[in-house]
Design an enzyme around this catalytic site. Structure first.
Site, PDB file in Angstrom:
ATOM      1  N   HIS A  62       0.805  -1.220   0.000  1.00 45.38           N
ATOM      2  CA  HIS A  62       0.000   0.000   0.000  1.00 45.38           C
ATOM      3  C   HIS A  62       0.833   1.262   0.000  1.00 45.38           C
ATOM      4  O   HIS A  62       0.269   2.368  -0.077  1.00 45.38           O
ATOM      5  CB  HIS A  62      -0.985  -0.031   1.160  1.00 45.38           C
ATOM      6  CG  HIS A  62      -1.903  -1.209   1.102  1.00 45.38           C
ATOM      7  ND1 HIS A  62      -2.862  -1.354   0.116  1.00 45.38           N
ATOM      8  CD2 HIS A  62      -1.975  -2.330   1.863  1.00 45.38           C
ATOM      9  CE1 HIS A  62      -3.493  -2.504   0.280  1.00 45.38           C
ATOM     10  NE2 HIS A  62      -2.974  -3.112   1.331  1.00 45.38           N
ATOM     11  N   HIS A 109       4.375 -13.321  -0.015  1.00 43.43           N
ATOM     12  CA  HIS A 109       4.084 -11.986  -0.512  1.00 43.43           C
ATOM     13  C   HIS A 109       5.311 -11.079  -0.428  1.00 43.43           C
ATOM     14  O   HIS A 109       5.196  -9.870  -0.682  1.00 43.43           O
ATOM     15  CB  HIS A 109       2.938 -11.366   0.292  1.00 43.43           C
ATOM     16  CG  HIS A 109       1.592 -11.946  -0.023  1.00 43.43           C
ATOM     17  ND1 HIS A 109       0.865 -11.562  -1.125  1.00 43.43           N
ATOM     18  CD2 HIS A 109       0.852 -12.887   0.605  1.00 43.43           C
ATOM     19  CE1 HIS A 109      -0.285 -12.240  -1.158  1.00 43.43           C
ATOM     20  NE2 HIS A 109      -0.314 -13.048  -0.125  1.00 43.43           N
TER      21      HIS A 109
END
Length: 278
Positions: A95, A242
């Site tokens: 993000h 990830h």
């Protein structure tokens, strides 16, 4: 290590290597600059690299009792200004991509490209939105542990496990609630990162590198977007987590380098030789 001060906050960052464009490594929420400790050294062999600790993260102090996405962007701009870099390519984790997008909006051609790492670039699924809402409640700890379990499922890399549990796990209630609030706001405002990228006044060459999820539909949707938006590229990496930047840093650096060589025109040749300030 270098530092700058913004509104009373001390912001620390590494400044190594030389050659333009400068790469600005931006961690995500509740993530220190240590997440780039393997990737940045590979990239710094060809490019000057700035690796930032966000406010209230790592060795950077808080700018006040609370702060928001706009505060982070202002701080990143201050780091760019303090560094003297002319052209900057943000390399943003998760993000942190929202801040990279805003830098492009504000600085225009000084941000000639974006590199996005492992970001939820499509419309967010309901389960994700529920999780970030839960981070803003008294059940924030359970929500955080649920995310950790998801990110570590099937992962055996000690570096990844240690980073998630010890680095990300070191952040407490205030920062995780703030993260949930600001991530929720960004998706509510823009819908998805791909939609936000499409809405920029001028397209910017963008590379998305990710490893998970394995779902082929996730990759197919991005390739479909790329077919009608040729400035966008997506590449999937053969990592289990990830955090491929901790598993495959050399390969990631090579892909970033090829992308920049092919898609970024360094207009000022002096930028290629700009040294790090002492």
């Amino acid at each position: 290590m270098a530092e700058t001060r913004v509104g009373g906050a001390r912001i620390r960052y590494d400044d190594v290597g030389q050659g333009g464009p400068t790469l600005l490594f931006i961690p995500g929420w509740c993530t220190s600059r240590a997440v780039f400790r393997k990737l940045a050294p590979w990239c710094s062999t060809l490019h000057r690299t700035l690796v930032v600790d966000l406010p209230g993260h790592g060795e950077s102090s808080l700018p006040g009792m609370d702060f928001e996405n706009a505060t982070v962007v202002d701080i990143l701009r201050s780091v760019i200004d303090a560094s003297g870099a002319r052209q900057v390519v943000p390399v943003a984790l998760s993000h942190g991509g929202w801040w990279a997008l805003e830098l492009r909006r504000q600085l225009g051609s000084r941000i000639p490209a974006l590199v996005l790492l492992d970001w939820l670039v499509l419309e967010p699924p309901p389960a994700f939105l529920q999780a970030v809402r839960a981070l803003q409640t008294p059940q924030w700890r359970q929500a955080r542990e649920g995310l950790f379990s998801l990110w570590l499922q099937g992962v055996s890399s000690p570096d990844v496990i240690r980073f998630v549990q010890e680095d990300m796990g070191s952040f407490g209630e205030d920062m995780w609630k703030r993260a949930g609030r600001e991530v929720s706001r960004a998706y509510a405002q823009y819908g998805s990162p791909l939609r936000a990228l499409s809405a920029l006044s001028s397209p910017v060459p963008t590379l998305h590198l990710y490893a998970q999820p394995e779902d082929s539909a996730w990759l197919d949707a991005q390739r479909s977007f790329a077919s009608s938006h040729p400035w966008y590229q997506v590449q999937k990496l053969p990592a289990r987590s990830h955090f491929p930047l901790l598993e495959l840093p050399e390969e990631m650096a090579a892909r970033i380098g090829r992308f920049i060589d092919a898609r970024v025109d360094v207009g000022n040749p002096l930028d290629r030789l700009a040294p790090s300030p002492s």
